[in-house]
Motif scaffolding. Structure first.
Motif, mmCIF file in Angstrom:
data_model
loop_
_atom_site.group_PDB
_atom_site.id
_atom_site.type_symbol
_atom_site.label_atom_id
_atom_site.label_comp_id
_atom_site.label_asym_id
_atom_site.label_seq_id
_atom_site.Cartn_x
_atom_site.Cartn_y
_atom_site.Cartn_z
ATOM 1 N N MET A 117 0.845 -1.197 0.000
ATOM 2 C CA MET A 117 0.000 0.000 0.000
ATOM 3 C C MET A 117 0.880 1.246 0.000
ATOM 4 O O MET A 117 1.863 1.307 0.729
ATOM 5 N N PRO A 118 0.516 2.239 -0.801
ATOM 6 C CA PRO A 118 1.354 3.437 -0.901
ATOM 7 C C PRO A 118 1.303 4.341 0.326
ATOM 8 O O PRO A 118 2.107 5.255 0.453
ATOM 9 N N VAL A 119 0.364 4.088 1.223
ATOM 10 C CA VAL A 119 0.275 4.858 2.462
ATOM 11 C C VAL A 119 0.156 3.882 3.622
ATOM 12 O O VAL A 119 -0.348 2.768 3.470
ATOM 13 N N GLY A 120 0.602 4.302 4.773
ATOM 14 C CA GLY A 120 0.471 3.490 5.968
ATOM 15 C C GLY A 120 -0.964 3.482 6.463
ATOM 16 O O GLY A 120 -1.764 4.355 6.107
ATOM 17 N N THR A 121 -1.290 2.517 7.271
ATOM 18 C CA THR A 121 -2.659 2.416 7.772
ATOM 19 C C THR A 121 -3.055 3.638 8.600
ATOM 20 O O THR A 121 -4.217 4.008 8.632
ATOM 21 N N ASP A 122 -2.079 4.290 9.248
ATOM 22 C CA ASP A 122 -2.378 5.491 10.030
ATOM 23 C C ASP A 122 -2.800 6.659 9.138
ATOM 24 O O ASP A 122 -3.499 7.565 9.588
ATOM 25 N N ASP A 123 -2.346 6.644 7.884
ATOM 26 C CA ASP A 123 -2.645 7.739 6.954
ATOM 27 C C ASP A 123 -3.803 7.425 6.019
ATOM 28 O O ASP A 123 -4.178 8.263 5.196
ATOM 29 N N TYR A 124 -4.376 6.241 6.136
ATOM 30 C CA TYR A 124 -5.375 5.807 5.169
ATOM 31 C C TYR A 124 -6.635 6.664 5.210
ATOM 32 O O TYR A 124 -7.201 6.995 4.169
ATOM 33 N N ALA A 125 -7.076 7.028 6.406
ATOM 34 C CA ALA A 125 -8.302 7.826 6.513
ATOM 35 C C ALA A 125 -8.123 9.185 5.843
ATOM 36 O O ALA A 125 -8.993 9.626 5.078
ATOM 37 N N ASP A 126 -6.995 9.840 6.096
ATOM 38 C CA ASP A 126 -6.741 11.150 5.483
ATOM 39 C C ASP A 126 -6.594 11.030 3.969
ATOM 40 O O ASP A 126 -7.088 11.881 3.221
ATOM 41 N N THR A 127 -5.919 9.980 3.521
ATOM 42 C CA THR A 127 -5.747 9.769 2.086
ATOM 43 C C THR A 127 -7.097 9.509 1.422
ATOM 44 O O THR A 127 -7.377 10.014 0.337
ATOM 45 N N SER A 128 -7.947 8.747 2.091
ATOM 46 C CA SER A 128 -9.289 8.468 1.561
ATOM 47 C C SER A 128 -10.126 9.736 1.499
ATOM 48 O O SER A 128 -10.868 9.952 0.532
ATOM 49 N N ALA A 129 -10.006 10.569 2.520
ATOM 50 C CA ALA A 129 -10.755 11.832 2.533
ATOM 51 C C ALA A 129 -10.307 12.724 1.375
ATOM 52 O O ALA A 129 -11.139 13.334 0.692
ATOM 53 N N ALA A 130 -9.001 12.784 1.134
ATOM 54 C CA ALA A 130 -8.477 13.585 0.019
ATOM 55 C C ALA A 130 -8.959 13.022 -1.317
ATOM 56 O O ALA A 130 -9.324 13.783 -2.220
ATOM 57 N N LEU A 131 -8.983 11.703 -1.442
ATOM 58 C CA LEU A 131 -9.465 11.069 -2.667
ATOM 59 C C LEU A 131 -10.944 11.392 -2.883
ATOM 60 O O LEU A 131 -11.365 11.710 -3.998
ATOM 61 N N ALA A 132 -11.710 11.317 -1.812
ATOM 62 C CA ALA A 132 -13.144 11.588 -1.918
ATOM 63 C C ALA A 132 -13.413 13.001 -2.424
ATOM 64 O O ALA A 132 -14.371 13.223 -3.165
ATOM 65 N N GLU A 133 -12.569 13.946 -2.042
ATOM 66 C CA GLU A 133 -12.745 15.334 -2.486
ATOM 67 C C GLU A 133 -12.545 15.490 -3.993
ATOM 68 O O GLU A 133 -13.099 16.407 -4.597
ATOM 69 N N HIS A 134 -11.765 14.604 -4.592
ATOM 70 C CA HIS A 134 -11.419 14.744 -6.011
ATOM 71 C C HIS A 134 -12.198 13.815 -6.941
ATOM 72 O O HIS A 134 -12.044 13.903 -8.149
ATOM 73 N N LEU A 135 -13.009 12.940 -6.378
ATOM 74 C CA LEU A 135 -13.774 12.022 -7.218
ATOM 75 C C LEU A 135 -15.035 12.690 -7.748
ATOM 76 O O LEU A 135 -15.748 13.380 -7.016
ATOM 77 N N ASP A 136 -15.307 12.462 -9.001
ATOM 78 C CA ASP A 136 -16.528 12.959 -9.632
ATOM 79 C C ASP A 136 -17.685 12.050 -9.175
ATOM 80 O O ASP A 136 -17.717 10.856 -9.510
ATOM 81 N N ALA A 137 -18.611 12.602 -8.412
ATOM 82 C CA ALA A 137 -19.704 11.824 -7.829
ATOM 83 C C ALA A 137 -20.610 11.195 -8.875
ATOM 84 O O ALA A 137 -21.170 10.115 -8.650
ATOM 85 N N ASP A 138 -20.765 11.833 -10.027
ATOM 86 C CA ASP A 138 -21.610 11.262 -11.070
ATOM 87 C C ASP A 138 -20.929 10.099 -11.776
ATOM 88 O O ASP A 138 -21.576 9.132 -12.170
ATOM 89 N N ARG A 139 -19.640 10.198 -11.933
ATOM 90 C CA ARG A 139 -18.894 9.176 -12.676
ATOM 91 C C ARG A 139 -18.454 8.004 -11.793
ATOM 92 O O ARG A 139 -18.381 6.867 -12.245
#
Length: 182
Positions: A117-139
């Motif tokens: 995994m490119p991020v540690g488990t401690d950073d996964y929540a923050d990385t997921s939150a950042a990903l969620a901000e950039h995902l197109d909700a319709d697509r």
């Protein structure tokens, strides 16, 4: 400083492959053999979880163990014990081969995924939150939902035992339905 040359190692072992085989067998010696006294499912579950922990401690060892043509005595003892537990439970040899391959694939594949995994488990929540901000909700509505869940819950639901239990439940169902007889 010790007055020993690098090539003096080969006075003790034949070649690089022998060195790697020895290292792989040393790691395999840390695997817990499935208990012949426990029921087959408990024995394989406990042994698989213990092997997963060993591979997490030695993240480089999975590919080495799986690619070695010389399994060594510790690895052979582990393989023999797993096959013995499956046969003792009543699985046919073809089903033992399928069960062993499936358990082995989960062990090595899941562990490789976790250690890669490119991020540690401690950073996964923050990385997921950042990903969620950039995902197109319709697509990507489903990926967005997964990323939002991981961000909200503090991490990914990556549990080795989830997949392991599914495998063992499926094997138990197969055995109880008589498909393993033979």
């Amino acid at each position: 400083r010790l007055g020993v040359e690098a090539m003096s190692l080969y006075k003790h072992v034949a070649d690089k492959e022998a060195v790697l085989a020895g290292i792989a067998d040393r790691v395999a010696s840390e695997f817990e053999l499935p208990s012949p006294d426990a029921d087959w499912r408990t024995a394989l579950r406990n042994s698989s979880i213990a092997a997963h922990r060993v591979l997490l401690r030695h993240p480089w060892a999975g590919p080495l163990l799986e690619s070695s043509l010389d399994p060594g005595p510790a690895r052979l003892a582990y393989l023999e014990a797993v096959v013995g537990v499956l046969r003792g439970a009543g699985f046919s040899l073809p089903d033992v081969a399928h069960a062993f391959g499936t358990l082995d694939s989960h062990l090595y594949g899941f562990t490789m995924q976790v250690v890669s995994m490119p991020v540690g488990t401690d950073d996964y929540a923050d990385t997921s939150a950042a990903l969620a901000e950039h995902l197109d909700a319709d697509r990507y509505p489903n990926l967005l939902a997964m990323a939002a869940m991981a961000a909200a819950t503090g991490g990914a639901p990556l549990e080795f035992t989830f997949g392991l239990d599914l495998i063992l439940e499926g094997l138990e169902r197969r055995l109880s339905q008589g498909a393993a007889a033979g």
